[in-house]
Design a protein around this motif. Structure first.
Motif, PDB file in Angstrom:
ATOM      1  N   LEU A 135       0.630  -1.321   0.083  1.00 30.01           N
ATOM      2  CA  LEU A 135      -0.169   0.067   0.075  1.00 30.01           C
ATOM      3  C   LEU A 135       0.714   1.063   0.091  1.00 30.01           C
ATOM      4  O   LEU A 135       0.578   2.322  -0.724  1.00 30.01           O
ATOM      5  CB  LEU A 135      -0.970   0.051   1.309  1.00 30.01           C
ATOM      6  N   ILE A 162       1.784   1.746  -3.474  1.00 25.69           N
ATOM      7  CA  ILE A 162       0.789   2.256  -4.513  1.00 25.69           C
ATOM      8  C   ILE A 162       0.387   3.617  -4.303  1.00 25.69           C
ATOM      9  O   ILE A 162       0.122   4.357  -5.106  1.00 25.69           O
ATOM     10  CB  ILE A 162      -0.510   1.184  -4.131  1.00 25.69           C
ATOM     11  N   THR A 167       2.518   5.822  -6.547  1.00 23.61           N
ATOM     12  CA  THR A 167       2.303   5.729  -7.695  1.00 23.61           C
ATOM     13  C   THR A 167       1.488   7.069  -8.003  1.00 23.61           C
ATOM     14  O   THR A 167       0.509   7.244  -7.637  1.00 23.61           O
ATOM     15  CB  THR A 167       1.848   4.323  -8.102  1.00 23.61           C
ATOM     16  N   LYS A 172      -0.025   7.624 -11.464  1.00 27.37           N
ATOM     17  CA  LYS A 172      -1.192   7.308 -12.335  1.00 27.37           C
ATOM     18  C   LYS A 172      -2.207   6.327 -11.474  1.00 27.37           C
ATOM     19  O   LYS A 172      -1.653   5.187 -11.032  1.00 27.37           O
ATOM     20  CB  LYS A 172      -0.747   6.697 -13.504  1.00 27.37           C
ATOM     21  N   LEU A 173      -3.234   6.377 -11.551  1.00 22.19           N
ATOM     22  CA  LEU A 173      -4.187   5.679 -10.982  1.00 22.19           C
ATOM     23  C   LEU A 173      -4.502   4.484 -11.515  1.00 22.19           C
ATOM     24  O   LEU A 173      -4.626   3.325 -11.034  1.00 22.19           O
ATOM     25  CB  LEU A 173      -5.700   6.232 -11.042  1.00 22.19           C
ATOM     26  N   ALA A 174      -4.228   4.350 -13.054  1.00 21.31           N
ATOM     27  CA  ALA A 174      -4.511   2.902 -13.584  1.00 21.31           C
ATOM     28  C   ALA A 174      -3.107   2.036 -13.093  1.00 21.31           C
ATOM     29  O   ALA A 174      -3.437   0.666 -13.138  1.00 21.31           O
ATOM     30  CB  ALA A 174      -4.301   3.432 -15.190  1.00 21.31           C
ATOM     31  N   ASN A 175      -2.146   2.729 -12.988  1.00 17.92           N
ATOM     32  CA  ASN A 175      -0.787   1.769 -12.370  1.00 17.92           C
ATOM     33  C   ASN A 175      -0.965   1.203 -11.141  1.00 17.92           C
ATOM     34  O   ASN A 175      -0.713   0.219 -10.785  1.00 17.92           O
ATOM     35  CB  ASN A 175       0.396   2.540 -12.707  1.00 17.92           C
ATOM     36  N   ALA A 176      -1.711   2.114 -10.272  1.00 19.97           N
ATOM     37  CA  ALA A 176      -1.891   1.785  -8.986  1.00 19.97           C
ATOM     38  C   ALA A 176      -2.822   0.911  -8.829  1.00 19.97           C
ATOM     39  O   ALA A 176      -2.842  -0.164  -8.079  1.00 19.97           O
ATOM     40  CB  ALA A 176      -2.436   3.085  -8.113  1.00 19.97           C
ATOM     41  N   MET A 177      -4.018   0.964  -9.580  1.00 19.17           N
ATOM     42  CA  MET A 177      -4.968  -0.279  -9.575  1.00 19.17           C
ATOM     43  C   MET A 177      -4.270  -1.433 -10.244  1.00 19.17           C
ATOM     44  O   MET A 177      -4.832  -2.738  -9.576  1.00 19.17           O
ATOM     45  CB  MET A 177      -6.179   0.085 -10.462  1.00 19.17           C
ATOM     46  N   MET A 178      -3.503  -1.618 -11.301  1.00 17.57           N
ATOM     47  CA  MET A 178      -2.971  -2.808 -11.589  1.00 17.57           C
ATOM     48  C   MET A 178      -2.221  -3.477 -10.772  1.00 17.57           C
ATOM     49  O   MET A 178      -2.126  -4.693 -10.463  1.00 17.57           O
ATOM     50  CB  MET A 178      -2.091  -2.565 -12.941  1.00 17.57           C
ATOM     51  N   LEU A 225      -2.171  -3.029  -7.454  1.00 21.41           N
ATOM     52  CA  LEU A 225      -3.084  -3.669  -6.478  1.00 21.41           C
ATOM     53  C   LEU A 225      -3.617  -4.787  -6.608  1.00 21.41           C
ATOM     54  O   LEU A 225      -3.442  -6.012  -6.062  1.00 21.41           O
ATOM     55  CB  LEU A 225      -3.936  -2.544  -6.019  1.00 21.41           C
ATOM     56  N   LEU A 226      -4.334  -5.146  -8.001  1.00 19.98           N
ATOM     57  CA  LEU A 226      -4.661  -6.389  -8.304  1.00 19.98           C
ATOM     58  C   LEU A 226      -3.620  -7.498  -8.352  1.00 19.98           C
ATOM     59  O   LEU A 226      -3.937  -8.725  -8.064  1.00 19.98           O
ATOM     60  CB  LEU A 226      -5.341  -6.301  -9.494  1.00 19.98           C
TER      61      LEU A 226
END
Length: 94
Positions: free
Chosen positions: A32, A35, A38, A40-46, A48-49
């Protein structure tokens, strides 16, 4: 002898599940932190997954094994004098 075996399985299960749980908690906190850094939000979500999948695979399997050993140890140590209980071989203890 059953009490000893059950106690050994119970202790091993507690140690395995506890160590796996603590390691997973440290991994989540560190992940966390990365994350949040990071941009960019898209990079953070990827991230996280991917991190959650890795956590479930690497930390979840030993945790499940430890919980299984705890359950097996408690079952083996259970009181033999209770009517209607089945033993390890499936026989009634009555």
């Amino acid at each position: 002898m059953r009490q000893l075996l059950g106690g050994l399985l119970l202790a091993a299960g507690i140690l395995i599940a506890g160590a796996s749980g603590l390691c997973s908690a440290i991994y989540v906190v560190a992940g966390l932190g990365l994350i949040v850094q990071t941009v960019k939000l898209a990079n953070a979500m990827m991230a996280l997954l991917v991190g959650l999948g890795l956590l479930l695979f690497v930390g979840g399997i030993p945790f499940a094994v430890g919980m299984g050993l705890i359950k097996l140890g408690r079952w083996i140590r259970s009181d033999v004098s209770k009517p209607g209980r089945k033993g390890p071989g499936g026989e009634n203890r009555d």
